[in-house]
Design an enzyme around this catalytic site. Structure first.
Site, PDB file in Angstrom:
ATOM      1  N   HIS A   2       0.339  -1.555  -0.571  1.00 54.48           N
ATOM      2  CA  HIS A   2      -0.148  -0.067   0.296  1.00 54.48           C
ATOM      3  C   HIS A   2       0.939   1.194  -0.092  1.00 54.48           C
ATOM      4  O   HIS A   2       2.033   1.230  -0.278  1.00 54.48           O
ATOM      5  CB  HIS A   2      -1.367   0.143   0.479  1.00 54.48           C
ATOM      6  CG  HIS A   2      -2.236  -0.651   1.111  1.00 54.48           C
ATOM      7  ND1 HIS A   2      -2.002  -1.826   1.449  1.00 54.48           N
ATOM      8  CD2 HIS A   2      -3.715  -1.109   0.475  1.00 54.48           C
ATOM      9  CE1 HIS A   2      -3.383  -2.650   0.984  1.00 54.48           C
ATOM     10  NE2 HIS A   2      -4.072  -2.063   0.336  1.00 54.48           N
ATOM     11  N   LYS A  51       0.029   5.226   4.816  1.00 53.89           N
ATOM     12  CA  LYS A  51      -1.294   4.288   5.380  1.00 53.89           C
ATOM     13  C   LYS A  51      -0.861   3.469   6.500  1.00 53.89           C
ATOM     14  O   LYS A  51       0.811   3.771   7.119  1.00 53.89           O
ATOM     15  CB  LYS A  51      -1.082   2.532   4.104  1.00 53.89           C
ATOM     16  CG  LYS A  51      -2.139   1.830   5.287  1.00 53.89           C
ATOM     17  CD  LYS A  51      -2.396   0.846   3.987  1.00 53.89           C
ATOM     18  CE  LYS A  51      -3.288  -0.683   4.630  1.00 53.89           C
ATOM     19  NZ  LYS A  51      -5.100   0.097   4.662  1.00 53.89           N
TER      20      LYS A  51
END
Lengths: 266, 266, 266, 266
Positions: D156, D160
């Protein structure tokens, strides 16, 4: 680098120009001092790119904009028809051109190189500003010296017209130069489905995959005795060129003459 | 499963048979009770496969070996010319055949199914025992129902004669059955290098990569709006079939009749 | 290269030595002239490695083997305890040592370098002969200069004791040297499962995957604005080192002095 | 499917709602008949999403919009605080709700199921509409039955906050349910860098990579004897959920009652 580099952006309202404006505004080492855009003239450059106002109003006159703002660098992603005269104008103002364009003739590049040297400034013209794509090509050329068995698989969107891609052909040229002459595969190989083995380039194969959802990806795969080496580059969007433009702006401050091809700065 | 499954191996000295013997000796739930091999007869089966002696001497007579050792299962990876009669012999002894072979006719399979049902035992004939390859094919067929845009890229050693591979064609058949009819790509697409877009199968493309060092790999890539899904299987060596054979030996104990295709046990 | 390079192999019956013998026999530019092996002495070197006889009988005396066979190069993959004295012996005979070993002290290397220069021959000591792995490390170090956000994922067999692997740590050192200092990730990041974010090395992360069936693989993944670059190396087996040894044998003919590290020949 | 499905979109001006409007306008089997949006009321729905006018003016009153437009389906990606009452309103008008939201209680879902059955219509509530991600999870659960050695690597963006991702934990739960209990790896394994082996979940590991430029990717890797199987899903952008929403709109026409979880339609 205590002093900021003063940057002007030509074509600030275009698809690439907008990304350049955002990138310059986001980097503390750079200062946006002018934005040139025909249809966006009169608008704040921040608003032009969908951000809050930044205090720089876009103008439609490159010459006066450079005279007033005194930038160190002009970034230009405008159309081929104006980019050459823009570049000459920039050099006249002793502003370093950083240009994303194809279509310059060797004579034009040589002439612009001369003008840069007279003005004692650097310049950069690059058809490809993707740092990752250029590294992929350099690594592929180097690896082919040691692991000459190679194939290229490139992925683009399913509506792309031509296959293989320009980047894959450029990569293939570099590989062919780097390695010994070699006709790969079994000489008696048979294609049950015609084309299954891909397109042949100097003894090795290029495969073009076309699928919806893909922007641009390429894998260069080398196979040797008991091992394989894979170099893969994924471009997700246009913004992926900005780190290269950022490096270009900083490097162009450090030399004199016109450089053609971003790879020469790496 | 308190009692061990008693296993005989036909062709115990062959390339696949040796792997089977090693696998059986390594699993506590299985017991090697007979090994049949023409050229290895008289040798201890452990030594035949490069391990220490295991106490089972290889024989060259299948019929008497089965009569004496009373195995539950016969694993047979011998050559097509003898495998049919071996299978009939096994069923006659109420020994469940687990056979790795292609080339059975539908009539033969039906006949063997009848013999198994009479003997109230199970049997298994499978052209492919690779659990991972079968899962890849099943997943690809399922994914194509929802993400119909797909291409296959398969990798094999550079001396392989035929392209594309048998596994990729089998996968392509399953994909074509699973999805709506679809001719992918831009209808005006042009190949600058002939073959670059791969071999066409029912509207999608298969690409065959051939490189030294590769045993067998396959990627099935699905592209959708804003996403992609990739299923990749790598076979490193012949031993990769053994987990499937192991499952086959255990499952064949649980049903009656002849099953054709390992996927029906999954 | 009209004349063949004459090669002797020390430890010809060992795991690596056997691969070296096979590689030398398979290359028309090389000639096997001696094989040294304690337990294999008296056996033909071809048979020692599972091939047909090649006419060279293995000996257990390095000194007399080198005196008689007059090789250009000695390839030595024997154990640390004897490799140093073997190397001194080779140089004494003006035979170029190509050595696959770790554990030499800097003083020993310097001393061997002096001996090589006196003898006017080249030598090579390399802990890692995998061309692909060395290219991966070089490319990773170079890419980190331009795309400093990076993570390493390495894959080995599930019985490996230590994590991360030696190769991944070597790669990480080269990356850390090549790039600006950088602490990656969100400073407020939280691990719901402790360890999910991997092991930290100089501001970036290394992840160690351990699965059965894997020999040695490594991915170095770089992420930039709108793009990613991945360099992946797969080793399938011990034989994967042989192309590097082959290059080493040929390169060592061309210089004087002892080179430490195969990467210096690339 | 000769008649078009009439679709209303709630929250048509929101991030997901805009994608829904575009998707509906682009599919000939669907007809946009109403758009509900508080701040966009009075604007043409086409213009609201950056396209040319489509003839449907956005309204801010769901009840009257449904009464007037008589849609077959209401797609709702609005905020948790209003989505429940929106859904009740839709069912009252016999409009099938297709809802992208988390946070419904089991009691609410049961109650909405009852209301749907009374009205003899179907309904769908789904936390995840990504067809590819759901296929990845289903395939992973299935593969773990046959190849129980597995690790998950998820990627990701580098800002994040939490690791591992929700999708990887959901995948891990499904894997743990599907396979035999298993503690993977060498029991004497040592981490030289703490965390290198990732986060442990029911005997296997999850690795979270965080890099700029990545939207959401996940690999589930299975390792067996001589083989590996990898399932990889890449999400490039929010629009990747639209094919799932499209399927949802069509499937909800075919059953009665409220379905929770898109996977139950696959």
């Amino acid at each position: 680098m205590s002093e900021k580099i003063r940057v002007a952006v030509a074509g600030a309202g275009g698809r690439m120009g907008r990304e350049v404006v955002k990138m310059v505004l986001a980097d503390d080492a750079l200062e946006l001092v002018a934005a040139i855009d025909r249809s966006g003239a009169g608008t704040d450059a921040g608003e032009l790119v969908g951000l809050k106002p930044c205090g720089i109003t876009a103008s439609d006159n490159l010459d006066s904009a450079l005279a007033n703002a005194k930038p160190h660098v002009l970034v230009d992603f405008t159309v081929p028809s104006v980019v050459y005269s823009n570049t000459v104008t920039a050099i006249k103002h002793k502003v370093r051109p950083v240009v994303g364009a194809t279509g310059f003739t060797p004579q034009q590049i040589e002439e612009l190189d001369g003008l840069c040297r007279e003005a004692k400034i650097g310049g950069l013209i690059a058809p490809n500003f993707s740092v990752g794509a250029i590294l992929m090509m350099q690594f592929a050329a180097k690896a082919a010296e040691y692991l000459p068995h190679v194939e290229i698989i490139e992925y683009h969107g399913d509506q792309k017209l031509d296959a293989p891609s320009g980047t894959s052909i450029k990569t293939a040229e570099l590989i062919a130069k780097g390695r010994e002459k070699l006709k790969q595969g079994n000489p008696n190989e048979e294609e049950i489905l015609p084309g299954a083995r891909g397109g042949e380039y100097e003894g090795f194969r290029i495969h073009s995959v076309r699928l919806p959802g893909v922007f641009a990806q390429q894998e260069v795969v080398f196979g040797g005795y008991g091992q394989s080496l894979k170099i893969r580059h994924d471009s997700y969007e246009r913004a992926g060129y900005m780190p290269g433009v950022n490096i270009g702006i900083k490097k162009v401050m450090e030399y004199e003459g016109m450089v053609y091809g971003f790879e020469h700065l790496m």
